[in-house]
Design a protein around this motif. Structure first.
Motif: not given
Length: 448
Positions: A25, A27-28, A114
């Protein structure tokens, strides 16, 4: 090689399970003006590697945020279950120690909220990111479990800018009095002039000798080639020193990085009032090269040292000096383990490691060196091996053996794609055998 091929190679040499790209996964986003990238494998082991990038020059910020110094290391670490994260910092260009600590701390908090609070956080970085990694660990002693600082100016920003000042001051005094070394009005024009002066000096024995003296005050070694040993030729060594200076230290001595740090500090943070350049040369690792260069040129070294002694000094602004010491200079205090990794022929001198290491409790630090020239010229295999030294210390509470034989044997288990090095300064690529060796650098000639 394709990602699948790299992952297969990682499985062969590490025993880590291969992981497909769609099992990661990504995430940016942006936190307080700082872009970030996080990659979390499906088999996340609960551990996080928080990477710190180095000092980018203008126009050289990468499109994709770096998660490791060597791209080949990334799939190995993901395959072992590590989550990888890095901030680009809200100020990616120039000296960004303050922003790095703030933005990496914010990213770690984002990760907690998160993804989940990691059971272990290791921070690492290369070049200026090596300095940022030790600063971050000192600021977050209860969150960072260990640090790997690679090829960085870990003695601190005060030492780095003092070295650059001594280098620039010597060139100005002996070769070009019109050059500015602090409070530079036009950094682009000043830098262009410095390049012209240095290029002309390289053409003559007298000029080369004086460049060798300037370079020696920054402890720049006469060796910058990753795939060739140090030359025995004096002129060749000075050319290699100077190639590095013009590629890296030029902005610190005569250009934008000097202007940048003065702007941040609110004044000039480093000066040379009271500096004895004769004593500095005596403490430099490159003093023998200087002596031989002056002998070959038939120049009087004593006369040039006297000229430096008589030259008007540069005075630091006290408040600015305190700012740089506070924001950008590690204390060495803490209780978490630290590993450093450095080529012995790195222009960001390995003497930084000795100066920093002397501040740290010897029971919590191991300093590793590879027998190679060039800035940050260690392979992915060597960097992964150094990272495993840190991991083993964090997880077992005891240091594993760091004998060169043992480290080289582990690094050489990796396939050739993990031992490839591109010598960016000389445009040469090739596979390198692991080069860990024992090395004991002297301290820097001066640290502030």
């Amino acid at each position: 090689m394709t990602l699948t091929g790299i992952l297969a190679a990682a499985l062969i040499v590490t025993g880590a399970p291969a992981i497909a790209a769609d099992d990661v996964r990504v995430h940016t986003g942006v936190i307080e003006g700082a872009r970030y990238r996080v990659e979390v494998p499906a088999n996340w082991n609960g551990k996080l590697l928080l990477y710190n990038h180095g000092i980018y020059p203008p126009g050289h910020v990468p499109e994709e945020i770096e998660l490791a110094n060597r791209a080949e290391a990334k799939p190995v670490l993901l395959g072992e279950g590590y989550a990888l994260a890095a901030s680009l910092y809200s100020k990616p260009i120039g000296f960004s120690a303050r922003e790095a600590v703030h933005d990496q701390t914010a990213l770690l908090s984002w990760f907690d909220r998160t993804i989940g609070r990691p059971a272990q956080v290791l921070t690492w970085g290369a070049s200026g990111g090596g300095l940022n990694s030790v600063l971050l660990a000192e600021r977050l002693p209860h969150r960072i479990d260990g640090t790997l600082a690679m090829c960085g100016p870990v003695a601190g920003g005060s030492a780095l800018f003092a070295q650059a000042l001594d280098l620039g001051f010597t060139v100005r005094t002996l070769l070009a009095p019109e050059l500015e070394v602090v409070r530079i009005a036009d950094p682009g024009a000043n830098l262009a002039k410095a390049h012209q002066v240095v290029a002309k000096a390289l053409e003559s024995p007298d000029g080369r000798a004086r460049l060798a003296l300037a370079n020696a005050f920054a402890d720049v070694p006469g060796w910058s080639t990753a795939h060739r040993p140090r030359s025995a030729d004096v002129a060749a060594q000075i050319r290699q020193q100077t190639e590095f200076v013009l590629a890296v230290y030029d902005q610190f001595s005569w250009g934008a990085h000097r202007v940048d740090v003065e702007t941040q500090a609110g004044g000039n943070p480093t000066g040379n009032t009271g500096v004895d350049y004769r004593g500095l040369l005596a403490r430099s690792s490159e003093r023998d090269l200087v002596t031989q260069a002056y002998r070959d040129a038939g120049l009087d070294l004593g006369a040039d040292l006297a000229a430096l002694a008589a030259a008007p000094r540069v005075k630091a602004d006290n408040a600015a000096a305190r700012w740089l010491a506070r924001v950008g200079t590690p204390t060495g205090h803490g209780h978490r383990p630290v590993v450093t990794l450095h080529p012995i022929g790195d222009g960001v001198a390995p003497e930084h490691e000795r100066t920093y290491g002397d501040r740290v409790d010897s029971e919590r630090i191991r300093q590793l060196f590879v027998n190679r020239g060039g800035h940050c010229q260690h392979t992915a295999a060597e960097e992964l091996t150094a990272l495993r030294v840190l991991r083993d210390r964090v997880e077992s509470g005891r240091w594993p053996s760091t004998s060169p034989d043992r480290l080289n044997a582990e690094a050489n288990r990796f396939g050739p794609e993990f031992r490839f090095l591109y010598d960016w300064l000389h445009g040469e690529g090739g596979t390198a055998a692991s080069g860990f060796r024992r090395y004991h650098p002297a301290p820097l000639p001066r640290v502030a």
